[in-house]
Motif scaffolding. Structure first.
Motif, PDB file in Angstrom:
ATOM      1  N   TYR A  12       0.797  -1.111   0.022  1.00 37.60           N
ATOM      2  CA  TYR A  12       0.116   0.186  -0.022  1.00 37.60           C
ATOM      3  C   TYR A  12       0.835   1.316   0.084  1.00 37.60           C
ATOM      4  O   TYR A  12       0.572   2.378  -0.389  1.00 37.60           O
ATOM      5  CB  TYR A  12      -0.711  -0.023   1.076  1.00 37.60           C
ATOM      6  N   PHE A  13       2.031   1.141   0.514  1.00 36.03           N
ATOM      7  CA  PHE A  13       2.989   2.238   0.188  1.00 36.03           C
ATOM      8  C   PHE A  13       3.185   2.502  -1.055  1.00 36.03           C
ATOM      9  O   PHE A  13       3.414   3.696  -1.615  1.00 36.03           O
ATOM     10  CB  PHE A  13       4.389   1.917   1.007  1.00 36.03           C
ATOM     11  N   THR A  14       3.358   1.389  -1.917  1.00 30.45           N
ATOM     12  CA  THR A  14       3.742   1.684  -3.288  1.00 30.45           C
ATOM     13  C   THR A  14       2.278   2.218  -4.054  1.00 30.45           C
ATOM     14  O   THR A  14       2.385   3.161  -5.170  1.00 30.45           O
ATOM     15  CB  THR A  14       3.792   0.230  -4.092  1.00 30.45           C
ATOM     16  N   ILE A  77       7.601  -3.008 -13.508  1.00 32.54           N
ATOM     17  CA  ILE A  77       7.841  -2.787 -14.986  1.00 32.54           C
ATOM     18  C   ILE A  77       7.057  -1.582 -15.443  1.00 32.54           C
ATOM     19  O   ILE A  77       7.581  -0.890 -16.131  1.00 32.54           O
ATOM     20  CB  ILE A  77       7.639  -4.091 -15.744  1.00 32.54           C
ATOM     21  N   THR A  78       5.783  -1.706 -15.075  1.00 30.36           N
ATOM     22  CA  THR A  78       5.024  -0.411 -15.651  1.00 30.36           C
ATOM     23  C   THR A  78       5.044   0.840 -14.886  1.00 30.36           C
ATOM     24  O   THR A  78       5.186   1.721 -15.680  1.00 30.36           O
ATOM     25  CB  THR A  78       3.586  -0.829 -15.267  1.00 30.36           C
ATOM     26  N   LEU A  79       5.569   0.944 -13.675  1.00 30.93           N
ATOM     27  CA  LEU A  79       6.070   2.450 -13.285  1.00 30.93           C
ATOM     28  C   LEU A  79       7.468   2.612 -13.558  1.00 30.93           C
ATOM     29  O   LEU A  79       7.411   3.765 -14.010  1.00 30.93           O
ATOM     30  CB  LEU A  79       6.069   2.179 -11.519  1.00 30.93           C
ATOM     31  N   LEU A  80       8.164   1.722 -13.832  1.00 28.95           N
ATOM     32  CA  LEU A  80       9.495   2.080 -14.434  1.00 28.95           C
ATOM     33  C   LEU A  80       9.568   2.580 -15.901  1.00 28.95           C
ATOM     34  O   LEU A  80      10.093   3.648 -16.309  1.00 28.95           O
ATOM     35  CB  LEU A  80      10.705   1.006 -14.316  1.00 28.95           C
ATOM     36  N   LEU A 153      10.091   6.184  -7.107  1.00 28.77           N
ATOM     37  CA  LEU A 153       9.722   5.721  -5.722  1.00 28.77           C
ATOM     38  C   LEU A 153       8.746   4.615  -5.471  1.00 28.77           C
ATOM     39  O   LEU A 153       8.995   3.635  -4.810  1.00 28.77           O
ATOM     40  CB  LEU A 153       9.119   6.735  -4.872  1.00 28.77           C
ATOM     41  N   GLY A 154       7.618   4.482  -6.590  1.00 30.05           N
ATOM     42  CA  GLY A 154       6.712   3.360  -6.311  1.00 30.05           C
ATOM     43  C   GLY A 154       7.388   2.112  -6.945  1.00 30.05           C
ATOM     44  O   GLY A 154       7.302   0.785  -6.425  1.00 30.05           O
TER      45      GLY A 154
END
Length: 370
Positions: A12-14, A77-80, A153-154
């Motif tokens: 949930y931090f993510t 992968i998607t966030l990156l 960060l995520g």
């Protein structure tokens, strides 16, 4: 128990570090409000479609741990990649994979946690805390390192989540396999349940719309991203005490009262956002999130348990969650169009109408009960 607390906190931090800031990020890469609405709506639709599919795969393979690791890898992968692709189609594809992974991981995590001997409520509280901390830290990151820094960060937080999952001893609880055949026809002719499914579409739909566009709204009314992170931190953290007092409130007043109170608080909340759109006012209403979202999630499953047959409970809760995703798809798309035509403030007028309708339906449901 600590490893499960870490799982919820890091996951949930993510979400807190990434999901709330995507709409504002889309604006910076010149994606219009209508296009954002389409992105969010398609993502919600796909998440709704994939939830039961993944649940079936999990039940058949009993490979919860492996599935969780794969899903978390997709989030990473998607966030990156989102930081390196600026086209509408590219962002649509990446966001769709992101939101499918996120909303499939949630129920699978709950399944794993419920298979342990630990109190689920005590574990789930750390999800709210993790979301709040993630939103706060991400807001500071954006102020210090730029608009897209929250994506990194995520991504880092998702790596930590994956490491935690590897350490978890997964046991699948099969206690409910012999509860009997699911009578879907009887469930879908249960008027009280159908009304509550519609309430879910309206309530959770506006909440999903708020999560998607709050950053755009807050920026439009003159708020900073650092202040946004602080407010989201306080809002999410306010859910914890309300979840904590909910059992006593349910025992004293009944679960129907608690759910209705949550819908009433949400109606007032969106009305304030629409009529008094100033950062200082919005900051002062942080407790309304705890009173609305916290109480609703604390009482919803218990409420469903009270109005459906035992052997249809699992199906009833799955439909309830899918209805929230369907409502989110509708609200997110319409909200994107409203932002493009009139501005972000007006979406909260739209939210107010929808949740007031849900409040009326709760009173109608009470008449059916009587």
């Amino acid at each position: 128990m600590l490893i499960y607390i870490l799982l919820y906190f890091t996951f949930y931090f993510t979400l807190g570090a990434s999901m709330l800031y995507l709409s504002q990020f889309f604006e910076t890469i010149h994606i219009s409000g209508g296009q954002s609405g389409m992105i969010f709506a398609i993502g919600s639709f796909l998440a709704m479609a994939f939830q039961p599919i993944l649940g079936y795969i999990n039940d058949k393979t009993k490979k919860s741990k492996e599935i969780l690791i794969i899903i978390t890898g997709i989030i990473f992968i998607t966030l990156l990649l989102m930081n390196h692709i600026n086209s509408f189609i590219g962002i649509l594809i990446l966001y769709s994979f992101y939101v499918i992974a996120v909303f499939c991981e949630m129920p699978l995590m709950d399944t794993v946690s419920l298979s342990t001997e630990y109190a689920f409520g005590k574990i789930r509280l750390w999800g709210s805390i993790g979301f709040a901390v993630g939103a706060l830290v991400s807001g500071k990151f954006i102020e210090l390192f730029g608009t897209s820094s929250f994506l990194y960060l995520g991504a880092i937080a998702s790596i930590v989540t994956g490491i935690v999952i590897i350490k978890i001893p997964v046991k699948i609880n099969n206690l409910h396999e012999n509860d009997g055949k699911v009578d879907l026809k009887k469930l879908l002719t249960n008027k009280r349940y159908i009304i509550f499914v519609i309430v879910s579409m309206l309530f959770l739909g506006t909440n999903n719309g708020h999560n998607s566009y709050f950053a755009v709204y807050f920026k439009e009314i003159g708020g900073s991203m650092a202040l946004l992170g602080t407010i989201v931190f306080l809002m999410t953290l306010s859910e914890v005490p309300f979840i904590g007092i909910s059992p006593k409130l349910i025992n004293k007043k009944g679960v129907e009262f608690v759910v209705t109170l949550a819908v009433l608080c949400m109606t007032v909340r969106w009305g304030v956002y629409f009529l008094f759109s100033k950062p200082s006012v919005i900051a002062g209403t942080f407790l309304f999130q705890g009173a609305s979202v916290g109480l609703f999630f604390a009482g919803a499953n218990l409420y469903i348990r009270n109005i459906v047959e035992k052997n249809t409970l699992g199906t009833a809760i799955t439909i309830f969650m899918a209805a929230g995703s369907l409502g989110g798809m509708f609200v997110q798309y319409i909200s994107g169009v409203i932002i493009e035509q009139y501005g972000a403030v007006y979406i909260y007028g739209f939210f107010s109408i929808l949740v007031f309708t849900a409040l009326v339906l709760m009173f109608l449901e009470k008449k059916l009960k009587n």
